[in-house]
Enzyme design. Structure first.
Site, PDB file in Angstrom:
ATOM      1  N   HIS A 101      43.867   9.481 -45.102  1.00 38.87           N
ATOM      2  CA  HIS A 101      42.509   9.227 -45.591  1.00 38.87           C
ATOM      3  C   HIS A 101      41.719   8.333 -44.637  1.00 38.87           C
ATOM      4  CE1 HIS A 101      44.110   5.445 -47.575  1.00 38.87           C
ATOM      5  NE2 HIS A 101      42.919   5.010 -47.203  1.00 38.87           N
ATOM      6  N   ASP A 153      49.539  11.579 -47.808  1.00 38.12           N
ATOM      7  CA  ASP A 153      48.575  10.709 -47.134  1.00 38.12           C
ATOM      8  C   ASP A 153      49.212  10.108 -45.882  1.00 38.12           C
ATOM      9  OD1 ASP A 153      46.301   9.282 -46.607  1.00 38.12           O
ATOM     10  OD2 ASP A 153      46.601   7.793 -48.190  1.00 38.12           O
ATOM     11  N   SER A 252      44.669  -0.007 -45.613  1.00 42.01           N
ATOM     12  CA  SER A 252      45.131   1.380 -45.571  1.00 42.01           C
ATOM     13  C   SER A 252      45.719   1.733 -44.207  1.00 42.01           C
ATOM     14  CB  SER A 252      43.969   2.335 -45.846  1.00 42.01           C
ATOM     15  OG  SER A 252      43.759   2.496 -47.205  1.00 42.01           O
TER      16      SER A 252
END
Length: 335
Positions: A101, A153, A252
């Site tokens: 992402h 992911d 992230s």
């Protein structure tokens, strides 16, 4: 682990609704749509990509990392004046690993290779890091990455030049359970209520200093019970039921590492969460051991000569023995 979803809704003006045909039906539609939007906004899982502003404070419940303690830790920046928008880890002299992402464009595809630069060897982003920036040659997001479920992911970043001076992080190949791991990042340091993500009194704050926090991996049934979203076998969660410690927005793509067999190994990638460090909620991570074949397919079995597996400039007995170990014992293909 969060980037907030902004929804802009344009409502008809009063003059468009009053004394117009079907105005009652229009008002009903507006009310129903508004309710659905509100429900979606307040229950959407939060990714960790976007930044608001930066500070010298700590990650939620974490402590500053010592210089050179985590040499394979990388930051992803847009230019020499921006802080890291996502984290990453070096798993091979020419390859980094991060969250898919982080590589997603506004249109849903993959960003161009010149969108980000990889920064290595930096703990404090107040320092000049221009000489530590590396160009990306290729971005490989997992072909089954699902931006709605935030499943698969994971993404690989090939650099234009290898970083032989940095020891890469090993990939863990066992079962991800019963460990307390460490998460690293430059993300948000303020905990947030997942039920009130748009609180006007809430302000995210980001760290210039690399921070670390230890989190226990939770049983999968607890992970499933803690969330209203679909939890797949490609995810695991970690944290404390009482909250207080977590990864957050801006973390992230960063590594979740465990210490096993005498060294640190990559077990997870910071992926998503509902709020940050809030009681009853946990952070969710990509379960990296599920992706050994994906990693090996691109790093070692690419369309060019890969006989020099460790890319030290020569093909020697070490490359042969390492390949035999992988084929006979299914060891992780990370040199």
């Amino acid at each position: 682990m969060s980037s907030f979803l902004d929804l802009n809704v344009s409502s008809p003006s009063r003059s468009q609704c009053v004394n117009s045909p079907g105005s009652g039906a229009m008002r009903t539609i507006i009310i129903v749509v508004s309710i659905l939007i509100i429900q979606n906004v307040f229950t959407t899982p939060i990714l960790a990509g976007n930044r608001v502003f930066r500070s010298h404070k700590r990650i939620v419940g974490g402590t500053p990392a010592e210089k050179d303690a985590w040499p394979w830790m990388l930051g992803l920046v847009k230019n020499e004046h921006s802080g890291p928008l996502c984290g990453a880890a070096l798993i091979h002299p020419k390859w980094a690993i991060t969250a898919a992402h982080c590589m997603e464009s506004d249109t849903g595809g993959v960003v161009s290779t010149n969108t980000f630069k990889i920064v290595s060897g930096i703990v404090d982003f107040t320092e000049d890091y221009q000489d530590h920036m590396h160009k990306i040659k290729r971005i490989i997001s997992h072909p089954h990455y699902d931006s709605q479920l935030i499943d698969n992911d994971i993404a690989l970043l090939e650099m234009t030049s290898p970083l032989h001076e940095i020891p890469p992080l090993d990939i863990y190949s066992g079962e991800v359970s019963n460990f307390t791991g460490t998460v690293l990042g430059w993300g948000n340091i303020v905990n947030s209520d997942p039920k009130d993500p748009y609180n006007p009194d809430y302000s995210a704050e980001f760290s210039d200093q690399l921070l670390q926090v230890s989190l226990p991996i939770m049983p999968q049934d607890i992970c499933i019970e803690s969330s209203s979203y679909l939890i797949t076998d490609n995810m695991f969660c970690a944290g404390y039921s009482q909250g207080g410690k977590d990864a957050c927005e801006g973390d992230s793509g960063g590594p979740f590492v465990i210490f096993d067999d005498g060294h640190w190994q990559l077990a997870g990638i910071v992926s998503w969460g509902e709020g940050c460090a809030w009681p009853g909620y946990y952070g969710f991570f990509t379960r990296v051991p599920n992706y050994h074949d994906f990693i090996a397919a691109y790093i070692y079995w690419g369309p060019y000569d890969q006989t020099d597996i460790n890319q030290n400039g020569i093909t020697d007995l070490k490359d042969v023995m390492f390949l035999l170990d992988y084929l006979t014992e299914k060891k992780p293909l990370i040199y």
